[in-house]
Write an enzyme that holds these catalytic residues in place. Structure first.
Site, mmCIF file in Angstrom:
data_model
loop_
_atom_site.group_PDB
_atom_site.id
_atom_site.type_symbol
_atom_site.label_atom_id
_atom_site.label_comp_id
_atom_site.label_asym_id
_atom_site.label_seq_id
_atom_site.Cartn_x
_atom_site.Cartn_y
_atom_site.Cartn_z
ATOM 1 N NE ARG A 265 -3.388 2.328 2.745
ATOM 2 C CZ ARG A 265 -3.161 3.235 3.705
ATOM 3 N NH1 ARG A 265 -2.305 2.999 4.688
ATOM 4 N NH2 ARG A 265 -3.814 4.374 3.698
ATOM 5 C CG HIS B 244 -0.794 9.122 3.324
ATOM 6 N ND1 HIS B 244 -0.907 7.789 3.673
ATOM 7 C CD2 HIS B 244 -0.336 9.742 4.443
ATOM 8 C CE1 HIS B 244 -0.541 7.616 4.928
ATOM 9 N NE2 HIS B 244 -0.185 8.791 5.425
ATOM 10 C CD GLU C 9 -4.296 7.963 9.669
ATOM 11 O OE1 GLU C 9 -3.870 9.033 10.124
ATOM 12 O OE2 GLU C 9 -3.742 6.879 9.894
ATOM 13 C CG ASN D 95 -4.751 3.750 8.721
ATOM 14 O OD1 ASN D 95 -4.921 2.703 8.085
ATOM 15 N ND2 ASN D 95 -4.330 4.860 8.168
ATOM 16 C CE1 TYR E 47 0.691 3.149 13.445
ATOM 17 C CE2 TYR E 47 -1.350 4.164 12.723
ATOM 18 C CZ TYR E 47 -0.102 3.651 12.438
ATOM 19 O OH TYR E 47 0.354 3.623 11.146
ATOM 20 C CD GLU F 172 -1.263 4.239 8.062
ATOM 21 O OE1 GLU F 172 -0.982 4.712 9.195
ATOM 22 O OE2 GLU F 172 -1.429 4.943 7.060
#
Ligand code: IFM
Length: 451
Positions: free
Chosen positions: A83, A127, A172, A297, A299, A358
């Protein structure tokens, strides 16, 4: 998609897609090469105090020139997909008008090399590197940017659509709108809530227009949106905290997924801000152009407690400390949060497929032994989160793939190069790439072994 690079012994389905992710401004460099135009990030990095140590993506990992090495590293991992994002100013330097052939050729060669290795290109159209010419006209606060984005997307479908079958429109959009226009941490660095809401709507409109253009192109393939959903969890079992966390998830993730799934904007979210979106008749229909998948995504999670709404905290909660370990970003390590957010999205919106687009962690440089970085923390982070993906599949979430962030240590936006997420380190002087232990760990996971 089934290929011969799927895990066999890790509890994942045979056709689960394993991948790795990067983005253009974070790795390419080549800022003045091949007719590339300037982006809002080129300008932002030059403003004093915006980026740690005054760093920029001018050189980054020099992937503009060294991409064949990067493709070899991906092939060594055994990933089924890569990606990456296209730098809009590289292919359309001023953000509109004719394409820059050298820019298109760069991505075309990369796509061909990936396919030759059996790696599926997953192309992200945006992005964060908006052409500066559009930024100077108001960027995403200007409705016209959405239409320029759709033109640029069509140009990319024309150029790569014969070989690329997975597209994502925005990465995002919360960061583009809110970090960029309300919190001032990302380009263009404003502190203006009204501008952030305008940007959010125009980003979604650009997304919808780009999806509609894809459907109209007659190309085969899939297109989706990548979000960083809100991931609050109640800090205590108090009903008020439980409700505050739920409200935060529903409204902040709903800001993107409600309109995309045809439900309009979450009223409570806008009411809390005393604001309306700048929508015009027909916008919501366009934004709801059907998509094939949602990229998540993930985290970390944040523990939250109920708090009286205020101008600074309109959603009625604040964050609370936890005892969790933290990465170098200061983010809580909460693998089960990934399972929770995948389940939450699958339950609430009619998503056909989910991908973790991600996931990864920054840690200080690890001890080097026998020439290799022994990045044990990063391995443990991946182990926990990949197991959480297996749990989410067991719970019934339609999770079809996972992308590690990131292949390389790279430019981490306002943190500069100080926060390193790579499976592979990059020497800032020589640009030499060196796989860390986590690279071999992930290679083994992909091959079907997770010890
Ligand atoms: O590096 C970023 C990426 O560009 C977008 N998602 C989060 C990553 C880590 O902060």
């Amino acid at each position: 998609m089934t290929n011969d690079r799927t895990a066999r012994g890790t509890g994942f389905p045979e056709d689960f897609l394993w991948g790795c992710a990067t983005s253009s401004y974070q790795i390419e460099g080549g800022a003045n090469a091949g007719g590339r135009g300037r982006s809002i990030w080129d300008a932002f990095c030059r403003e004093p105090g915006r980026v740690a140590l005054g760093q920029s993506g001018d050189v980054a990992c020099d992937s503009y020139r060294r991409w064949p090495e990067d493709v070899r590293l991906l092939a060594g991992l055994g990933v089924g997909a890569y990606r990456f994002s296209v730098a809009w100013p590289r292919v359309q330097p001023g953000g509109s008008g004719p394409a820059n052939q050298a820019g298109l050729d760069y991505y075309s060669a990369l796509v061909d090399a990936l396919l030759a290795e059996g790696i599926e290109p997953w192309v992200t159209l945006y992005h964060w590197d908006l052409p500066l010419a559009l930024g100077e006209r108001g960027g995403w606060t200007d409705r016209d940017t959405a239409y320029r984005f759709a033109d640029y997307a069509a140009l990319m479908y024309d150029s790569l659509g014969d070989r690329v079958s997975h597209w994502t429109t925005l990465n995002e959009p919360w960061c583009s709108a809110f970090l960029g226009y309300e919190y001032g941490e990302h380009a263009p660095g404003l502190h203006d809530r009204r501008a952030a809401l305008d940007a959010a709507h125009h980003l979604l409109l650009g997304h919808g227009l780009a999806v509609a253009a894809f459907r109209g192109s007659g190309l085969h393939g899939e297109i989706g949106l990548v979000i960083n959903p809100a991931t609050p969890r109640p800090a205590t079992r108090r009903e008020a905290d439980v409700q505050a966390a739920l409200r935060a998830s529903v409204e902040r993730t709903g800001l993107w997924l409600d309109p995309v799934y045809g439900r309009g904007y979450p009223e409570a979210y806008l009411a809390a801000r005393g604001a309306a979106m700048p929508e015009r008749p027909g916008d919501l229909e366009l934004i709801a152009s059907p998509i094939d998948f949602v990229g998540v995504n993930y985290y970390n999670e944040e523990a939250v407690v109920a708090a009286p709404p205020s101008a600074a905290r309109p959603d009625g909660y604040s964050t609370a400390p936890t005892a969790n370990a933290r990465t170098e970003m200061g983010w809580d390590v909460a693998p089960q949060g990934l399972r929770r957010v995948l389940g939450f999205i699958a339950e609430r919106w009619p998503v056909r497929a989910l991908y973790v687009t991600e996931n990864g962690a920054a840690y200080p440089d690890a001890e080097i032994r026998d020439g290799r970085a022994r990045d044990v923390d990063r391995i443990e982070y991946y182990r926990g989160h990949i197991s959480a993906c297996a749990d989410a599949i067991g719970d019934g979430a339609p999770l079809r793939g996972y992308f590690a962030w990131s292949l390389l240590d790279n430019f981490e936006w306002s943190h500069g190069y100080g926060k390193r997420f790579g499976l592979v380190s990059v020497d800032p002087m020589t640009m030499e790439r060196r796989p860390k232990d986590s690279y071999y760990f992930y290679r083994d996971v992909i091959a079907g072994y997770m010890e």
